[in-house]
Design a protein around this motif. Structure first.
Motif, mmCIF file in Angstrom:
data_model
loop_
_atom_site.group_PDB
_atom_site.id
_atom_site.type_symbol
_atom_site.label_atom_id
_atom_site.label_comp_id
_atom_site.label_asym_id
_atom_site.label_seq_id
_atom_site.Cartn_x
_atom_site.Cartn_y
_atom_site.Cartn_z
ATOM 1 N N ASN A 983 0.843 -1.210 0.000
ATOM 2 C CA ASN A 983 0.000 0.000 0.000
ATOM 3 C C ASN A 983 0.873 1.254 0.000
ATOM 4 O OD1 ASN A 983 -2.375 -1.463 0.024
ATOM 5 N ND2 ASN A 983 -2.434 -1.562 2.277
ATOM 6 N N ARG A 984 1.947 1.199 0.783
ATOM 7 C CA ARG A 984 2.824 2.371 0.841
ATOM 8 C C ARG A 984 3.477 2.631 -0.523
ATOM 9 N NH1 ARG A 984 4.440 0.612 5.942
ATOM 10 N NH2 ARG A 984 6.349 -0.296 5.099
ATOM 11 N N VAL A 985 3.879 1.576 -1.225
ATOM 12 C CA VAL A 985 4.518 1.732 -2.544
ATOM 13 C C VAL A 985 3.572 2.404 -3.523
ATOM 14 C CG1 VAL A 985 5.394 0.470 -4.555
ATOM 15 C CG2 VAL A 985 6.141 -0.147 -2.256
ATOM 16 N N LEU A 986 2.307 1.976 -3.531
ATOM 17 C CA LEU A 986 1.341 2.567 -4.452
ATOM 18 C C LEU A 986 1.121 4.042 -4.146
ATOM 19 C CD1 LEU A 986 -1.278 -0.325 -4.593
ATOM 20 C CD2 LEU A 986 0.346 0.316 -6.380
ATOM 21 N N SER A 987 0.976 4.344 -2.845
ATOM 22 C CA SER A 987 0.744 5.754 -2.479
ATOM 23 C C SER A 987 1.945 6.640 -2.827
ATOM 24 C CB SER A 987 0.433 5.863 -0.992
ATOM 25 O OG SER A 987 1.547 5.417 -0.233
ATOM 26 N N LEU A 988 3.143 6.095 -2.659
ATOM 27 C CA LEU A 988 4.339 6.871 -2.995
ATOM 28 C C LEU A 988 4.432 7.149 -4.497
ATOM 29 C CD1 LEU A 988 6.960 5.177 -0.652
ATOM 30 C CD2 LEU A 988 6.108 7.510 -0.485
ATOM 31 N N GLN A 989 4.051 6.174 -5.292
ATOM 32 C CA GLN A 989 4.085 6.397 -6.744
ATOM 33 C C GLN A 989 3.122 7.509 -7.165
ATOM 34 O OE1 GLN A 989 3.272 2.574 -8.450
ATOM 35 N NE2 GLN A 989 5.376 1.808 -8.137
ATOM 36 N N GLU A 990 1.935 7.503 -6.555
ATOM 37 C CA GLU A 990 0.968 8.560 -6.864
ATOM 38 C C GLU A 990 1.512 9.930 -6.454
ATOM 39 O OE1 GLU A 990 -2.538 7.465 -4.850
ATOM 40 O OE2 GLU A 990 -3.041 5.810 -6.227
ATOM 41 N N GLU A 991 2.131 9.999 -5.335
ATOM 42 C CA GLU A 991 2.665 11.279 -4.861
ATOM 43 C C GLU A 991 3.796 11.777 -5.757
ATOM 44 O OE1 GLU A 991 3.875 10.836 -0.864
ATOM 45 O OE2 GLU A 991 1.834 10.736 -0.061
ATOM 46 N N ILE A 992 4.604 10.847 -6.274
ATOM 47 C CA ILE A 992 5.701 11.235 -7.178
ATOM 48 C C ILE A 992 5.141 11.872 -8.443
ATOM 49 C CG2 ILE A 992 7.497 10.292 -8.671
ATOM 50 C CD1 ILE A 992 8.085 8.300 -6.361
ATOM 51 N N ALA A 993 4.073 11.340 -8.956
ATOM 52 C CA ALA A 993 3.472 11.905 -10.176
ATOM 53 C C ALA A 993 2.967 13.322 -9.912
ATOM 54 C CB ALA A 993 2.331 11.012 -10.655
ATOM 55 N N LYS A 994 2.295 13.474 -8.793
ATOM 56 C CA LYS A 994 1.787 14.812 -8.444
ATOM 57 C C LYS A 994 2.937 15.805 -8.308
ATOM 58 C CE LYS A 994 -2.374 13.272 -6.053
ATOM 59 N NZ LYS A 994 -3.058 13.216 -4.735
ATOM 60 N N LEU A 995 3.990 15.374 -7.655
ATOM 61 C CA LEU A 995 5.126 16.269 -7.405
ATOM 62 C C LEU A 995 5.800 16.686 -8.727
ATOM 63 C CD1 LEU A 995 6.685 14.589 -4.258
ATOM 64 C CD2 LEU A 995 5.559 16.802 -4.361
ATOM 65 N N ARG A 996 5.823 15.780 -9.687
ATOM 66 C CA ARG A 996 6.425 16.135 -10.979
ATOM 67 C C ARG A 996 5.639 17.246 -11.651
ATOM 68 N NH1 ARG A 996 7.814 10.063 -13.222
ATOM 69 N NH2 ARG A 996 9.776 9.811 -12.048
ATOM 70 N N LYS A 997 4.321 17.129 -11.575
ATOM 71 C CA LYS A 997 3.488 18.183 -12.170
ATOM 72 C C LYS A 997 3.747 19.516 -11.460
ATOM 73 C CE LYS A 997 -0.274 15.139 -13.660
ATOM 74 N NZ LYS A 997 -1.708 14.812 -13.453
ATOM 75 N N GLU A 998 3.749 19.465 -10.176
ATOM 76 C CA GLU A 998 3.980 20.706 -9.419
ATOM 77 C C GLU A 998 5.359 21.282 -9.697
ATOM 78 O OE1 GLU A 998 3.383 19.743 -5.362
ATOM 79 O OE2 GLU A 998 1.188 19.530 -5.537
ATOM 80 N N LEU A 999 6.339 20.419 -9.957
ATOM 81 C CA LEU A 999 7.695 20.877 -10.229
ATOM 82 C C LEU A 999 7.742 21.696 -11.540
ATOM 83 C CD1 LEU A 999 10.674 20.858 -9.448
ATOM 84 C CD2 LEU A 999 10.902 18.708 -10.703
ATOM 85 N N HIS A 1000 7.040 21.201 -12.556
ATOM 86 C CA HIS A 1000 6.995 21.954 -13.799
ATOM 87 C C HIS A 1000 6.368 23.326 -13.598
ATOM 88 C CE1 HIS A 1000 8.627 18.788 -16.282
ATOM 89 N NE2 HIS A 1000 7.708 17.898 -15.842
ATOM 90 N N GLN A 1001 5.297 23.360 -12.835
ATOM 91 C CA GLN A 1001 4.622 24.642 -12.595
ATOM 92 C C GLN A 1001 5.545 25.602 -11.838
ATOM 93 O OE1 GLN A 1001 1.016 23.733 -10.580
ATOM 94 N NE2 GLN A 1001 0.033 22.758 -12.375
ATOM 95 N N THR A 1002 6.190 25.120 -10.840
ATOM 96 C CA THR A 1002 7.065 25.987 -10.043
ATOM 97 C C THR A 1002 8.251 26.496 -10.864
ATOM 98 O OG1 THR A 1002 8.170 23.985 -9.234
ATOM 99 C CG2 THR A 1002 6.453 24.920 -7.846
ATOM 100 N N GLN A 1003 8.740 25.684 -11.756
ATOM 101 C CA GLN A 1003 9.870 26.148 -12.580
ATOM 102 C C GLN A 1003 9.463 27.338 -13.446
ATOM 103 O OE1 GLN A 1003 11.184 22.701 -14.705
ATOM 104 N NE2 GLN A 1003 12.464 21.940 -12.970
ATOM 105 N N SER A 1004 8.290 27.247 -14.014
ATOM 106 C CA SER A 1004 7.833 28.375 -14.841
ATOM 107 C C SER A 1004 7.607 29.630 -13.997
ATOM 108 C CB SER A 1004 6.537 27.977 -15.574
ATOM 109 O OG SER A 1004 5.548 27.664 -14.614
ATOM 110 N N GLU A 1005 7.009 29.430 -12.825
ATOM 111 C CA GLU A 1005 6.771 30.564 -11.928
ATOM 112 C C GLU A 1005 8.093 31.165 -11.460
ATOM 113 O OE1 GLU A 1005 4.364 29.105 -8.798
ATOM 114 O OE2 GLU A 1005 2.543 28.990 -10.021
ATOM 115 N N LYS A 1006 9.062 30.289 -11.264
ATOM 116 C CA LYS A 1006 10.360 30.745 -10.793
ATOM 117 C C LYS A 1006 11.024 31.688 -11.794
ATOM 118 C CE LYS A 1006 14.879 29.041 -9.351
ATOM 119 N NZ LYS A 1006 15.743 27.863 -9.232
#
Length: 1826
Positions: A983-1006
């Motif tokens: 269960n922890r592995v699945l939840s971590l994978q989902e969080e990694i995907a979300k974080l990648r999206k947020e990373l792209h957004q923050t780079q542009s804002e930066k």
């Protein structure tokens, strides 16, 4: 010893000097026999040739060694002569400020003309009880010696105080009387000692006057006898006066005054009551203005008048009599202002309406004309006629003055007579001490009749003194068995004969007075004719025919004959006296109505020769018929008679001499005039004492003192075990002339100068030793200097060589460091390569091994699950098959049993009709019972075997179950962990995907933000620079402000802290002062309370004496009402004493009736209890009878048991009837005899009643136990006789049934079987329950073991992860924890087992007693056959342990018995030593708890009141026993703590356990009683301090000062006569070890009694304060103790006391601080005392000593050896200047009686009240635990 040995170079001598009397000089060369001149050098450095007398060739007297200068006793001086005495007195007076010095038996007192702080009550207490030679010389020491000898020798004493006018005689006599008044106290409540002291102000006012030599000179002599009873307490006094100087009333010389009373009257003239006296300023009256000095500096006459009037009131002279006295005195003043006018040469008149005479007549109550007439006329009587003749003005003035003198003399005698009446003893006098204050030898430029009488009296006293001194010397020699050689001493008997013998001076004077025309010139001629050239002591002046010279013992005195006859006649015109006798003023005729008595005051002063008795001496005027002749007795004749009576009194007593010396004629303080001093020393007999002592062996040493002092002159082989023989051997070597010393029994006697010679030898020996020591030390110093230089050179060499070596070592290190760096670099490269290869290999191995383990785990999991499925299926099939088979078997059994029962019933029906059935049934019944019994036994065996099997199966089942359960749990946990991980592995994978999206957004804002940031960057930098500048400015300002604020805050804080500390200290001081004041008031209250009790007892005793037949009641039943009553307790407590006093008989009757009613109530309660037991016993008997009635038809199965039971019951019935009869008889006796004396405590009926009650209660207890035993036996017998199983054999059962006779037997058998079945059923149920309980307990233990195992595994796993050191530490910590827990568990188990053992022991005692009685009864009642058949069965009766509540119950009537046994008769040394500490307090509190539980306020109040009064009684009875006082102080405090601990107040409950909080008082608030107990504890503490002070007091001085703890340190100096003739012989010397042993004893007793530790600290602090204060006080009063070596001894002793404190863990008690003054005094003795730096060091060091104490120690400092130096007077002045600003007490001595305020800190007890056991030794069997 030849003079050449003493008069050597540097020897010091005394030479005569016209100015200083004697001067000191030093020999410049040795004296050789035959020399006519001595080469001397004076102290000021001037050389002098001293010529020896060619006739006598007498050498000048030698000076004493410096260590002997300033000695307390002049007889201790080696050279006894006039210059030595004078110098010693001067050194003591000027340098040491010591005014008292002993000279043998004489105390020499020098008037300091300054108030000294050496006469306070603390000084009196210090001298009280001390031997005379042990303390510094003092008037108190002489008074103590007289008082002690009176008590020891049972002989009357006298203190003879003499000296010149202004020498301080009156003050010395006054201080001696004050000492007696303070030390002895009064035998009654009349305050006789205050009256004795009050006589001084009166006598001083009417008998003292200012002279040129003294502001308060006594112008009369007086002898005061202070009477004592058998307990040596003052009971009265009597005063005799001698030779009042009447001429002073009418004439005063320049700068002198009249008697003080006249000036006091003039100063008080403005008072309303004195208006009628019409007085004014002293300069107005002729009799008070002649001296021209009406005021004395520093004296307020008005204030002195108030003191005089108060003293008169105290002595019983009423106000009317006082006003009468003042009226007469005012009349004398006005009479002096009467003037005369001459009419011619032979006559005169008083001016008409002369105001002074008018006032005089008004005051005296006489006619003006008559008094005016007889002042100017006289009556002449011849043989044939009587005629009146006028007199001249000069004769009229003389007559007026004579009348004034006569009135004043009679008034003086009248006042003395009334003072004697007021001081008269009301009880029989056992002994007395006389104090003689008499004028000393006087010589002036003009000497008249008064000086002649004074010197005559001194001649008589000197003769008596010489005889006494000579006698004492002779007794001392005879006592020591030394050959007595007659010592020639001056005998002044020829001079006395010249004065008083027939045809002596007085005889010729009286003869001349009888001549009609006698004159002074004719009397002088008769003296010349009679004595000139016939008596060597009588001479005629060359240039005068009206004078004569008498050689007195002190000096030649020239007497002028003018006025001798007139003063001897003391003529007063009878007509003037007759006018005064006719006065209307009542007091005036009183003065003249019995002139015979007042004329000679000695007539009222009897004397005696027999010790301790006073036989009346015949007065000078025995027959009233001789009044006219006696009135004509001359003054000289009267004085001679009174002097003879005085000498008789003194000869019948043991005299003590005080010689007062006047140091200068100008009244300058501490100024010494050598000429005047020598003149007085010669006159007072001091030098005569010295001469008598010097004529024999003046220096006297004990053998031990001589050995200690001159051990340095002995060799080791000379020292023997016998000190006496050692001293003899040494002296024979040192002094060749054996006539220079004598060996007595205990002392060595030396001639004058021998001690100085020995001191010289000793000093030479020590000087040689010092030189040797100096030589050695100087050599050592030079060697030390050389070694230091050598060491310095070696050090320099070492440093140079070291520098070179370090340089070489540095080169070597660098080379080696380069090689090391290369090595490590290469190693690093190789190791890095190896580590990378190793990490790769380990990673591959880990992956492979994990894969293999996972496959193996999956396979094991599948196998396990299949096994579980198989197990459950097979079990289900087996259970189903078993149930089917079981149902079939049960069905078959039921069918079969039904068939058999039908058959049996059919047979029974048939047989029931036949007669034979009953017989068969009866026959077979017994067999059936046996078979049933056997069957039951077999079933029991089967049951036990089945039970064991079941247990085994249960154990195996439980073990398998636990194993499987653990496996399942482990698998379940692993499965859950796997699920969680996925269960922890699945939840971590989902969080990694979300974080990648947020990373792209923050780079542009930066990116956008960075662009905007660049824009603002330049703007912000500029703004920041500006802000920084502003900020820096603001920061500097802020820092400055902060610094100021901080400084202000610091200053404010410091000032506040200082103020707070000061206020706190002040509050603490105020609190301590208030506490001390309160405790002092409490102490005074307790003293008054004891006095009140004593008076009450005396009053009761006096009331009970006249009543015949009165019987004293028992003290334990007396009413003890407390003094402490409160608002809620006043109603009955105040009325009770009143009723007790008014109706004692009614009280007694009421008390007896109440006692009777209480006893009757107790009897009724016992009867009720007995009746209930009897009813229960009857019920048991009825049940037994019913069972017996049912079974009486059957033959006796167990006849022996039943017979025994019936006998036992009969015995119980008879015993109960017997007890009933006894109680009825007692009740009847009580109802018949109701008299109080029958039922009173101690009466026979009362004792019988008490004995019977106790026996009844014991019998009831025994019967209770017997009933329990019988009950258990009945049950066991029932079990034994009942049938236990049915029979299956049909034939036997049929026979038994046939034998039964009727239906009743069948019913009985059926009931028996039913009861048997029920009993078996109940037994099975109980066994089943016990088995289940055991099973549960085993399961619990298994569970706890599992938990422990898991915990151990976890700990093991954690330890394996730790490093080795931490692992060891953790394992040790764990082991310690485990052992601690095990110990706690074991302790709990041990406590439980102890409780169980105690309970079992008590039960065992009871059961053993009952079983013993039971066995005795059985043996008496059972026959031998029965004993054989009776099976012995042990009986165990379990009793439930009672749960106590920590209370003790007692009956109200037992309260006095409780107080008596627990308080009044409890001995701490006996029973109480083995008790729990504070047990009486716990018992009393548990009784209070029970009364509180009952809500009985009367019982609480009565118990607390009785307890307080009981403790007071014990302390009053045994208050001098330390153990008793300590024991009750401890118990009182514990009782107080218990009342606080269980009061229910939160502040006191926080230390309690929950169980203790349950025991708190619920109904009453005893806070007021806590205050009462606190006050009682304070009183007990103060009594404890007094007891230990009385025990320690005799030890302190001997142990701390006199005993040489460090042997050989203290030097022994020569001792004078006083040390040799101490009042009391040694009673055993105390040492420091004695003090420490006593301290250990005190401490062990207090600890044994369980006293609070804080309270012990306070007691120890008080003990150490007493030790320090007494030691310091004695040090300040003993010059011989103030030396360097004694300071070392004291510091060592103090260190031993501190060591004792450390051993007892009492260093924080404050005891050490109380010794600080003593420590500083010892340090002061040892420090240097020369320079200003030393003075500064002393001032800073001695902060605990007062200025007076520091100066006193420095003044007393005395070198023991010649190497020590005296303290210079300039150094002492420097110290005084430096300490001038110090604000401390001017008191010299510490208050040794001071008691620190005590506090009682709360100290709760951890002891549980319910566990307290009451020992039988206390005799408290009448109270019971609740």
């Amino acid at each position: 010893m030849a003079a050449s040995e003493l008069y050597t170079k540097y020897a010091r001598v005394w030479i005569p000097d016209p100015e200083e009397v004697w001067k000191s000089a030093e020999l410049l060369k040795d004296y050789k026999p035959g020399d006519k001149v001595l080469q001397l050098r004076l102290e000021e450095g001037k050389d002098l040739e001293y010529s020896l007398d060619p006739k006598t060739k007498e050498l000048p007297p030698l000076r004493n060694p410096d260590i002997l200068v300033g000695e307390n006793d002049l007889t201790a001086l080696s050279y006894l002569h006039e210059p030595a005495v004078l110098h010693n007195l001067k050194v003591r007076f000027i340098d040491s400020k010591l005014i008292y010095t002993y000279c043998g038996i004489v105390l020499v007192a020098i008037n300091p003309y300054e108030q000294l702080p050496i006469y306070g009550e603390d000084i009196i207490n210090a001298y009280s009880g001390q031997n005379m030679g042990d303390m510094d010389p003092h008037i108190f020491a002489v008074a103590e010696e007289a008082y002690k000898q009176m008590a020891r020798d049972e002989r009357n004493q006298s203190i003879i105080v003499s000296g010149e006018s202004g020498a301080g005689k009156t003050v010395s006599a006054k201080y001696a009387m004050r000492y007696f008044a303070t030390v002895s106290g009064s035998a009654s409540e009349a305050n006789v000692e205050e009256k004795v002291l009050a006589s001084n102000p009166i006598m001083e006012s009417i008998g003292n006057a200012k002279t040129t030599r003294n502001d308060n000179s006594s112008r009369f002599g007086k002898y005061i006898e202070i009477g004592f009873d058998k307990r040596y307490r003052i009971i009265g006094a009597n005063m005799r006066t001698y030779l009042l100087e009447k001429s002073r009333v009418v004439f005063q010389a320049e700068e002198e005054r009249n008697y003080h009373i006249f000036y006091q009257l003039c100063a008080s003239a403005a008072l309303p009551e004195f208006k009628t006296l019409r007085l004014g300023n002293a300069n107005y009256f002729h009799y008070t203005k002649q001296g021209g000095s009406p005021v004395i500096d520093g004296v307020d006459d008005a204030k002195e008048m108030v003191n005089t009037r108060q003293a008169c009131t105290l002595l019983g002279i009423s106000d009317s009599y006082q006003m009468g006295i003042f009226r007469i005195l005012a009349g004398i003043l006005h009479l002096g202002n009467v003037e005369f006018a001459s009419r011619d040469s032979d006559s005169c008149t008083v001016p008409p309406k002369h105001e002074p005479l008018t006032i005089f007549c008004d005051l005296m109550g006489v006619e003006y004309e008559e008094m005016a007439h007889w002042l100017c006329h006289r009556k002449l009587a011849t043989a044939t006629e009587t005629y009146i003749k006028p007199i001249s003005k000069l004769h009229a003035i003389n007559a007026r003055d004579a009348l004034a003198k006569h009135i004043y003399a009679n008034l003086f005698n009248w006042i003395v007579d009334h003072v004697n009446k007021a001081l008269h003893a009301t009880v029989k006098q056992h002994s007395f001490i006389g104090v003689l204050d008499i004028y000393g030898f006087e010589t002036f430029e003009i000497n008249s009749f008064e000086q002649f009488c004074i010197n005559y009296a001194n001649e008589k006293l000197q003769q008596q003194f010489n005889m006494h001194v000579f006698k004492l010397e002779q007794e001392e020699y005879m006592k020591e068995q030394i050959p007595w050689t007659l010592i020639d001493f001056y005998d002044n008997q020829p001079c006395i004969n010249l004065i008083e013998a027939k045809m002596g001076v007085l005889d010729l004077l009286d003869e001349e007075c009888k001549m009609p025309k006698g004159s002074d010139d004719s009397w002088a001629q008769k003296l010349y004719n009679t004595h000139l050239n016939k008596c060597a002591l009588f001479e005629k002046p060359r240039m005068s025919n009206k004078a004569f010279i008498i050689k007195h013992f002190a000096d030649k005195v020239e007497y002028q004959c003018e006025g001798f006859l007139e003063k001897n006649k003391d003529t007063v015109y009878e007509e003037q006296i007759r006018v005064l006798k006719s006065s209307k003023f009542k007091l005036l005729p009183e003065l003249f109505q019995d002139e015979e008595k007042v004329l000679s005051p000695t007539s009222a002063a009897p004397s005696g020769r027999v010790p301790l008795s006073r036989t009346p001496v015949k007065p000078a005027k025995a027959r009233p018929g001789q009044a006219s002749k006696e009135h004509k007795k001359t003054v000289g004749h009267q004085f001679r008679n009174s002097l003879h009576l005085l000498m008789e009194t003194l000869n019948a007593t043991t005299p003590h001499y005080v010689r007062c010396i006047k140091p200068n004629d100008f009244k300058f303080p501490f100024t010494f005039d050598e000429k005047r001093a020598v003149q007085q020393l010669r006159a007072c007999g001091v030098l005569e004492t010295i001469r008598i002592s010097a004529a024999g062996f003046p220096s006297r040493w004990t053998y031990q003192e001589f050995f200690s002092r001159y051990r340095v002159l002995m060799k080791q082989r000379d020292v023997l075990g016998d000190r006496k023989q050692t001293c003899k051997n040494v002296l024979e070597k040192l002094i060749q002339d054996k006539d220079k010393y004598q060996f007595g029994k205990t002392k060595i006697f030396f001639r004058a100068g021998q001690v100085a010679y020995l001191e010289k030898i000793r000093a030479d020996k020590l000087r040689a030793a010092c030189i040797r020591i100096q030589k050695t030390i100087r050599g050592w110093l030079m060697r030390k200097k050389y070694m230091r230089m050598r060491k310095a050179a070696i050090t320099i060499q070492r440093h140079v060589r070291g520098y070179q070596a370090r340089c070489y070592a540095k080169f070597l290190r660098r080379t080696r460091a380069a090689i090391t760096i290369q090595k490590f670099q290469r190693m690093y490269v190789v190791r890095k390569r190896y580590q990378s290869m190793r990490d790769a290999t380990i990673a591959l191995q880990a992956l492979l091994r994990g894969y293999m383990v996972r496959n193996r785990y999956q396979m094991m999991l599948r196998e396990h699950k299949s096994v579980v499925i198989q197990k459950h299926v097979r079990g289900w099939l087996a259970r189903r098959r078993y149930r089917r088979t079981l149902r079939a078997i049960v069905y078959l059994q039921c069918c079969y049993r039904r068939m058999m029962a039908k058959r049996e019933l059919k047979k029974l029906k048939i047989e029931a009709r036949s007669v034979e059935r009953y017989k068969k049934l009866h026959i077979g019944l017994e067999n059936k019972i046996m078979q049933l019994q056997r069957k039951i036994d077999e079933q029991n065996k089967e049951y036990k075997s089945l039970l064991e099997k079941m247990n085994n199966l249960e154990v195996t089942y439980s073990t398998e179950t636990e194993k499987l359960r653990s496996d399942v749990e482990r698998l379940r946990m692993s499965e859950e962990e796997a699920k969680n991980a996925t269960n922890r592995v699945l939840s971590l994978q989902e969080e990694i995907a979300k974080l990648r999206k947020e990373l792209h957004q923050t780079q542009s804002e930066k990116k956008s933000i960075e662009e905007r940031a660049d824009k603002y960057k330049h703007e912000t930098e500029q703004l920041v620079s500006e802000l920084k500048e502003q900020n820096s400015l603001l920061k500097t300002e802020k820092e400055e402000l902060n610094r100021r604020i901080h400084d202000q805050a610091r200053e404010i804080t410091e000032s506040m802290e200082k103020k707070l500390v000061e206020e706190t200290k002040q509050l603490e001081l105020d609190l301590n002062d208030e506490r001390l004041r309160y405790q002092n008031l409490l102490n005074e209250f307790s003293r008054l309370e004891e006095r009140y009790d004593d008076l009450k007892d005396e009053m009761n005793l006096m009331v009970s004496i006249p009543k015949p037949g009165h019987k004293r009641t028992d003290s334990t039943h007396s009413s003890n009402e407390s003094e402490y009553t409160f608002s809620s307790e006043i109603t009955e407590a105040e009325d009770l004493p009143l009723r007790m006093e008014q109706e004692p008989s009614e009280k007694k009757a009421a008390l007896d009736m109440s006692l009777f009613l209480k006893l009757q109530k107790r009897v009724s309660e016992l009867e009720q209890e007995k009746q209930s037991l009897q009813d229960e016993l009857d019920r048991k008997e009825e049940q037994a009878l019913r069972a017996k009635a049912k079974e009486e038809e059957r033959p006796p199965i167990r006849g022996a048991e039943l017979e025994y039971e019936s006998l036992k019951r009969q015995e119980l019935e008879s015993e109960n009837k017997k007890l009933k009869n006894e109680l009825n008889e007692l009740q009847k006796a009580l109802t018949e005899t109701r008299a109080p004396e029958v039922t009173a405590p101690g009466a026979p009926a009362y004792r019988v009643l008490l004995d019977q009650l106790t026996s009844v209660s014991e019998e009831l207890e025994v019967r209770k136990e017997e009933v329990l035993i019988l009950r258990s036996q009945l049950v066991s017998q029932k079990e034994a006789i009942q049938p236990k199983h049915t029979m299956t054999d049909a034939t036997i059962l049929l026979e038994d049934v046939q034998k039964m006779k009727d239906k009743g037997e069948i019913a009985q058998a059926y009931i028996g079987l039913k009861e048997t079945n029920r009993l078996l059923e109940s037994q099975l149920q109980s066994q089943k329950k016990s088995h289940e309980n055991e099973l549960e307990s085993l399961r619990g233990e298994i569970q706890s073991l599992k938990e422990e195992n898991n915990r151990q595994q976890q700990l093991l796993a954690q330890n394996l992860q730790l490093p080795p050191e931490a692992r060891i530490e953790a394992s040790l910590q764990h082991e310690i924890t485990r052992l601690t827990n095990e110990n706690l568990d074991l302790m709990e188990q041990l406590e439980k087992q102890d409780k169980t053992v105690r309970k079992l022991k008590k039960q065992l005692k009871v059961f053993a007693k009952k079983i013993g009685e039971l066995e005795v009864g059985q043996m008496e009642n059972i026959s031998p056959g029965q004993i054989i058949d009776e099976p012995i069965r042990p009986v165990n009766i379990p009793r439930k342990e009672k749960d106590f509540q920590g209370m003790l119950e007692y009956k109200k009537e037992d309260e006095q018995k409780l107080v008596k046994n627990l308080i009044l008769e409890l001995k701490p040394r006996g029973v109480a030593v083995n008790l729990i500490p504070g047990l009486p307090a716990y018992i009393l509190f548990m009784c209070v708890r029970h009364a509180d539980y009952l809500n009985d306020d009367q019982k609480v109040r009565s118990l607390l009141t009785s307890t307080i009064n009981g403790i007071k009684k014990v302390l009053k009875k045994r208050g001098d026993d330390f153990e008793t006082v300590s024991f009750w102080l401890s118990n009182t405090c514990r009782f107080l703590h218990c009342l606080k601990q269980y009061s229910g107040e939160e502040g006191f409950m926080k230390h309690n356990t929950p169980r203790q909080n349950e025991h708190c008082l619920t109904n009453f608030d005893l806070a007021e009683y806590r205050q009462v107990l606190s006050d009682l504890a304070i009183q007990i503490y103060q009594q404890l301090v007094r007891v230990l002070e009385n025990i320690l007091q005799p030890m302190i001085v001997s142990g701390m000062l006199e005993h040489e703890t460090i042997q050989g340190v203290s030097g022994v100096k020569p001792t004078g006569l006083r040390k040799r003739t101490s009042s009391i012989a040694d009673e055993g010397t105390y040492t420091l070890d004695s003090i420490i042993r006593q301290l250990n004893s005190f401490h062990s007793v207090m600890c044994q009694h369980g006293m609070d530790p804080e309270l012990i600290k306070q007691v120890v602090k008080q003990m150490f304060y007493i030790i320090g204060a007494v030691t310091l006080n004695n040090l300040l009063l003993r010059k011989d103790m103030c030396s360097w070596s004694k300071g070392m001894q004291i510091r060592y002793n103090v260190s031993q006391l501190e060591e004792w404190l450390r051993d007892k863990n009492l260093m924080n008690s404050g005891a050490k601080e109380t010794l600080e003054p003593l420590i500083q005094a010892a340090q002061l003795l040892q420090v240097k005392k020369k320079t200003d730096e030393d003075a500064e060091a002393i001032c800073s060091m001695c902060n605990a000593l007062t200025t007076a104490q520091i100066v006193k120690v420095l003044n007393l400092y005395t070198p023991v050896n010649e190497f020590e130096e005296r303290v210079l007077v300039s150094f002492i002045r420097t110290i005084q200047v430096r300490l001038r600003d110090r604000k401390d007490s001017p008191q010299l001595l510490m208050d040794a009686k001071h008691i620190f305020p005590v506090t009682f800190p709360f100290n709760p007890s951890s002891l549980a009240l319910e566990t307290i056991q009451i020992p039988a030794s206390l005799g408290l069997g009448f109270i019971s635990r609740v």
